[in-house]
Design an enzyme around this catalytic site. Sequence first.
Site, PDB file in Angstrom:
ATOM      1  N   GLN A   1       1.291   6.141  12.005  1.00  0.00           N
ATOM      2  CA  GLN A   1       1.472   6.665  10.657  1.00  0.00           C
ATOM      3  C   GLN A   1       2.944   6.915  10.358  1.00  0.00           C
ATOM      4  OE1 GLN A   1      -0.625   8.675  12.710  1.00  0.00           O
ATOM      5  NE2 GLN A   1      -2.667   8.298  11.897  1.00  0.00           N
ATOM      6  N   GLY A   2       3.350   6.545   9.155  1.00  0.00           N
ATOM      7  CA  GLY A   2       4.746   6.701   8.764  1.00  0.00           C
ATOM      8  C   GLY A   2       5.574   5.458   9.011  1.00  0.00           C
ATOM      9  N   ASP A   3       5.024   4.491   9.740  1.00  0.00           N
ATOM     10  CA  ASP A   3       5.728   3.235   9.993  1.00  0.00           C
ATOM     11  C   ASP A   3       5.376   2.162   8.966  1.00  0.00           C
ATOM     12  OD1 ASP A   3       7.191   3.979  12.259  1.00  0.00           O
ATOM     13  OD2 ASP A   3       5.493   3.614  13.575  1.00  0.00           O
ATOM     14  N   SER A   4       4.359   2.402   8.141  1.00  0.00           N
ATOM     15  CA  SER A   4       3.937   1.419   7.140  1.00  0.00           C
ATOM     16  C   SER A   4       5.125   0.869   6.368  1.00  0.00           C
ATOM     17  CB  SER A   4       2.973   2.061   6.138  1.00  0.00           C
ATOM     18  OG  SER A   4       1.646   1.984   6.565  1.00  0.00           O
TER      19      SER A   4
ATOM     20  N   HIS B   1       0.809  -1.214   0.000  1.00  0.00           N
ATOM     21  CA  HIS B   1       0.000   0.000   0.000  1.00  0.00           C
ATOM     22  C   HIS B   1       0.849   1.274   0.000  1.00  0.00           C
ATOM     23  CE1 HIS B   1       0.367  -0.168   4.522  1.00  0.00           C
ATOM     24  NE2 HIS B   1       0.345   1.134   4.387  1.00  0.00           N
TER      25      HIS B   1
ATOM     26  N   ASP C   1      -0.176  -7.543   1.317  1.00  0.00           N
ATOM     27  CA  ASP C   1       0.400  -6.213   1.504  1.00  0.00           C
ATOM     28  C   ASP C   1       1.927  -6.268   1.653  1.00  0.00           C
ATOM     29  OD1 ASP C   1       0.489  -3.488   1.788  1.00  0.00           O
ATOM     30  OD2 ASP C   1      -0.286  -3.448   3.837  1.00  0.00           O
TER      31      ASP C   1
END
Length: 261
Positions: A206-209, A72, A117
Amino acid sequence: MRRWRTLLAILAAAVTAATMSPNPAAAAGDPVTPYVVGGTRAALGEFPWMVRLSMGCGGALYSPTLVLTAAHCVSRTGANTSITATLGVVDLQSSSRVTRKSNYVYRAPGYNGNGDDWAFIRLANPVTGVATLPIATSTAYDTGTFTVAGWGANREGGAQQRYLLKANVPFVSDATCNSSSMYGGQVIAAEEICAGYTAGGVDTCQGDSGGPMFRQGASGWVQVGIVSWGDGCARPNKPGVYTQVSYFSSAIRSAATSLGG
């Protein structure tokens, strides 16, 4: 609705879709979770294979030319020279940071926004002298206590971090994670792992994906998960949900071979 843990998804609320990357999460306007919540600073060299990607995601150095991340985080498979990978440091502003440009992206062919993913970023030039992170090839390491790390937000709705943060999170069974008090059947049990505390307080954000979830194996660190999604950050009864690397290990290794890695 799946709430991806990319930085781009946070920006979606403030920027029109026309100005955004074709990231599916951003296009959908999903709120995304960025960094490690409840963590502490990692030491220089502690996790040398950690990678920060310029689109606002994390990753792990799989080989000298390949970064394993989340599907993603990227728009499609194909040539791509727009991504910068930063690694070799815990401080993203350090003068000793190593950077590499991408030349190709491989997104899991089955990815449609629900499962599958994982993705590879191929680097234009190999990274030398930096350790890589082996992936789990069986379910032997898919329980226990895991470590997560990233430059994402340290609180829900917070900002990207300059310094790499780390935290430990415990395994949550599929049955518990899919219970009505948690995700009510949204988790794909065969290909996703949940990890976190019932009380919340520690989580990726958020930002760790795309960053790795890992633990000690027989010969050192082994990657068991990829940061994928969750409801907010570090909320009670809302553990992080991670791509189960062992389930995709054959496909990941096959793709790596085809990409020259």
